[in-house]
Design an enzyme around this catalytic site. Structure first.
Site, PDB file in Angstrom:
ATOM      1  CD  GLU A  17      23.088  76.493  47.642  1.00  8.99           C
ATOM      2  OE1 GLU A  17      22.842  75.275  47.615  1.00  8.99           O
ATOM      3  OE2 GLU A  17      23.865  77.052  46.841  1.00  8.99           O
ATOM      4  CD  GLN A 210      26.172  84.235  38.679  1.00  6.12           C
ATOM      5  OE1 GLN A 210      25.008  84.528  38.434  1.00  6.12           O
ATOM      6  NE2 GLN A 210      26.750  84.499  39.824  1.00  6.12           N
TER       7      GLN A 210
HETATM    8  P1  FAD Z   1      29.620  61.909  46.376  1.00  2.00           P
HETATM    9  O1  FAD Z   1      28.228  61.484  46.665  1.00  2.00           O
HETATM   10  O2  FAD Z   1      30.707  61.334  47.208  1.00  2.00           O
HETATM   11  O3  FAD Z   1      29.904  61.600  44.833  1.00  2.00           O
HETATM   12  C1  FAD Z   1      31.096  62.064  44.194  1.00  2.00           C
HETATM   13  C2  FAD Z   1      31.487  61.118  43.063  1.00  2.00           C
HETATM   14  O4  FAD Z   1      31.932  59.869  43.614  1.00  2.00           O
HETATM   15  C3  FAD Z   1      30.331  60.761  42.130  1.00  2.00           C
HETATM   16  O5  FAD Z   1      30.869  60.612  40.846  1.00  2.00           O
HETATM   17  C4  FAD Z   1      29.819  59.431  42.668  1.00  2.00           C
HETATM   18  O6  FAD Z   1      29.205  58.642  41.655  1.00  2.00           O
HETATM   19  C5  FAD Z   1      31.094  58.800  43.192  1.00  2.00           C
HETATM   20  N1  FAD Z   1      30.840  57.992  44.406  1.00  2.00           N
HETATM   21  C6  FAD Z   1      29.985  58.287  45.417  1.00  2.00           C
HETATM   22  N2  FAD Z   1      30.048  57.362  46.388  1.00  2.00           N
HETATM   23  C7  FAD Z   1      30.979  56.458  45.982  1.00  2.00           C
HETATM   24  C8  FAD Z   1      31.526  55.267  46.572  1.00  2.00           C
HETATM   25  N3  FAD Z   1      31.099  54.823  47.760  1.00  2.00           N
HETATM   26  N4  FAD Z   1      32.485  54.577  45.863  1.00  2.00           N
HETATM   27  C9  FAD Z   1      32.922  55.009  44.654  1.00  2.00           C
HETATM   28  N5  FAD Z   1      32.443  56.132  44.057  1.00  2.00           N
HETATM   29  C10 FAD Z   1      31.490  56.854  44.709  1.00  2.00           C
HETATM   30  N6  FAD Z   1      30.306  71.805  47.234  1.00  2.00           N
HETATM   31  C11 FAD Z   1      30.907  72.498  48.233  1.00  2.00           C
HETATM   32  O7  FAD Z   1      32.147  72.584  48.270  1.00  2.00           O
HETATM   33  N7  FAD Z   1      30.164  73.123  49.208  1.00  2.00           N
HETATM   34  C12 FAD Z   1      28.810  73.059  49.237  1.00  2.00           C
HETATM   35  O8  FAD Z   1      28.185  73.632  50.134  1.00  2.00           O
HETATM   36  C13 FAD Z   1      28.140  72.329  48.211  1.00  2.00           C
HETATM   37  N8  FAD Z   1      26.784  72.229  48.186  1.00  2.00           N
HETATM   38  C14 FAD Z   1      26.174  71.462  47.217  1.00  2.00           C
HETATM   39  C15 FAD Z   1      24.771  71.328  47.240  1.00  2.00           C
HETATM   40  C16 FAD Z   1      24.124  70.589  46.253  1.00  2.00           C
HETATM   41  C17 FAD Z   1      22.628  70.437  46.292  1.00  2.00           C
HETATM   42  C18 FAD Z   1      24.879  69.972  45.220  1.00  2.00           C
HETATM   43  C19 FAD Z   1      24.192  69.197  44.128  1.00  2.00           C
HETATM   44  C20 FAD Z   1      26.256  70.108  45.191  1.00  2.00           C
HETATM   45  C21 FAD Z   1      26.920  70.845  46.190  1.00  2.00           C
HETATM   46  N9  FAD Z   1      28.321  70.990  46.205  1.00  2.00           N
HETATM   47  C22 FAD Z   1      28.937  71.709  47.200  1.00  2.00           C
HETATM   48  C23 FAD Z   1      29.145  70.397  45.129  1.00  2.00           C
HETATM   49  C24 FAD Z   1      29.615  68.981  45.496  1.00  2.00           C
HETATM   50  O9  FAD Z   1      30.506  69.038  46.580  1.00  2.00           O
HETATM   51  C25 FAD Z   1      30.298  68.375  44.267  1.00  2.00           C
HETATM   52  O10 FAD Z   1      29.364  68.155  43.257  1.00  2.00           O
HETATM   53  C26 FAD Z   1      31.162  67.122  44.511  1.00  2.00           C
HETATM   54  O11 FAD Z   1      31.919  66.879  43.327  1.00  2.00           O
HETATM   55  C27 FAD Z   1      30.363  65.876  44.815  1.00  2.00           C
HETATM   56  O12 FAD Z   1      29.808  65.902  46.059  1.00  2.00           O
HETATM   57  P2  FAD Z   1      28.793  64.721  46.526  1.00  2.00           P
HETATM   58  O13 FAD Z   1      28.461  64.984  47.913  1.00  2.00           O
HETATM   59  O14 FAD Z   1      27.702  64.550  45.540  1.00  2.00           O
HETATM   60  O15 FAD Z   1      29.806  63.476  46.442  1.00  2.00           O
END
Ligand code: FAD
Length: 294
Positions: A17, A210
């Site tokens: 990444e 970090q």
């Molecule tokens: P979701 O899957 O939407 O989950 C977020 C929260 O909502 C969780 O607590 C989940 O339990 C809850 N939830 C999920 N679906 C629902 C639903 N249908 N109804 C109610 N609650 C729900 N951030 C960036 O800004 N840019 C990046 O490029 C980036 N890359 C990442 C790559 C990886 C591998 C990881 C692990 C994280 C990355 N992040 C990035 C961080 C990420 O955006 C955050 O962790 C964010 O808070 C959650 O994103 P998610 O896609 O997991 O969200």
């Protein structure tokens, strides 16, 4: 090639990444990093996406360079919080135009100033469904072996199942420093009949301060064994780098031995640690390729 197809050809995949330019890394520097990482022949490289679309143009351009110039499969991250369908359409169109077939579909962290302005997508599963309807992409989603900081573990698992059922082709984990946490989570996914390929996100620590900052932000724990390493070496950058790479190596070898679909290295735009890791698992990867008839 779509990453979901890649898993049929070889496992574990090894990927890196990178992040777009920031105050420290100019675009030229990021391109240099990509050129060097490409020489290590990863199976794909991902590019993160800045919160609220702040790196949108750079993310697409960098993914395009990886795919079309370096000839490495690219995975473009895309977050949906605060975005409209029109904005997402424009990015998807741009990705298509640049021949990018893989998207890491994320919600993104909710910025404080945006709490009342969620946009047209509330969660990653909304974005995943939307991308599926838009076109033929292979879609990755994020998962959290120690749970997501906003919710409790049970609900998070339930939400992950919804995300997978929306059309996630593979899952990449948040960093973790204790493989046991990953295995426990994997077992729970098995009980929910989630068979989506799991990619473990591993970060070689090269800077103690970090890592303390990152872990406090994302809710990932630092086990005693790692704490002792940080306490001892964090003021000695060279020793810290050596110890951090050795720690990541130990994690990776154990995960590979346990039939993981892929290892994703959070490079933090540094090349040295990835180079050392690839050297150290060179024979393991050769054996993998032989087994798949390369
Ligand atoms: P979701 O899957 O939407 O989950 C977020 C929260 O909502 C969780 O607590 C989940 O339990 C809850 N939830 C999920 N679906 C629902 C639903 N249908 N109804 C109610 N609650 C729900 N951030 C960036 O800004 N840019 C990046 O490029 C980036 N890359 C990442 C790559 C990886 C591998 C990881 C692990 C994280 C990355 N992040 C990035 C961080 C990420 O955006 C955050 O962790 C964010 O808070 C959650 O994103 P998610 O896609 O997991 O969200």
């Amino acid at each position: 090639m779509k990453i979901k197809e890649l898993f049929k050809q070889k496992q574990p995949t090894i990927s890196f990444e990178v992040f777009p330019p920031n105050k420290i890394y100019t675009l030229e520097k990021v391109y240099e990093v990509i050129d060097e990482l490409s020489l290590l022949k990863p199976d794909f490289m991902s590019v993160t996406y800045g919160a609220g679309g702040s790196t949108r143009r750079n993310t697409v351009d960098i993914a395009s360079k990886i795919k079309n110039i370096n000839n490495i499969e690219a995975l473009a991250h895309l977050t949906c919080i605060g975005a409209t369908k029109k904005e997402i359409d424009e990015i998807l169109k741009d990705l298509n135009k640049n021949n990018i077939e893989n998207i890491m579909a994320l919600r993104g962290d909710i910025p404080q100033e945006c709490e009342n302005k969620i946009g047209e997508f509330s969660h990653a599963n909304d974005l995943i469904k939307y991308i599926k309807e838009y076109g033929d992409f292979s879609i990755g989603g994020a998962f959290y072996p120690e749970g997501h900081q906003e919710t409790n573990d049970l609900l998070d698992l339930f939400n992950l199942k919804t995300k997978v059922d929306s059309g996630t082709d593979f899952l990449i984990s948040q960093i973790f420093f204790e493989n046991e946490k990953f295995y426990e989570f994997k077992e729970k996914l098995g009980k929910l009949n989630i068979k989506t390929p799991l990619i473990a996100g591993v970060m070689p620590i090269t800077n103690g301060k970090q890592i303390r900052r990152i872990t406090s932000m994302c809710g990932c724990s630092i086990p005693e064994k790692l704490k002792r390493i940080l306490d001892r070496y964090e003021d000695n950058p060279i020793a810290m780098r050596e110890a951090g790479i050795a720690y990541a190596m130990e994690q990776i070898i154990e995960l590979i031995s346990d039939d993981i679909a892929g290892i994703h290295i959070y490079t933090m735009n540094r090349v040295e640690a990835s180079k050392k890791i690839m050297e150290n698992i060179g024979n393991i990867l050769r054996k993998r390729d032989e087994n798949y008839g390369y």
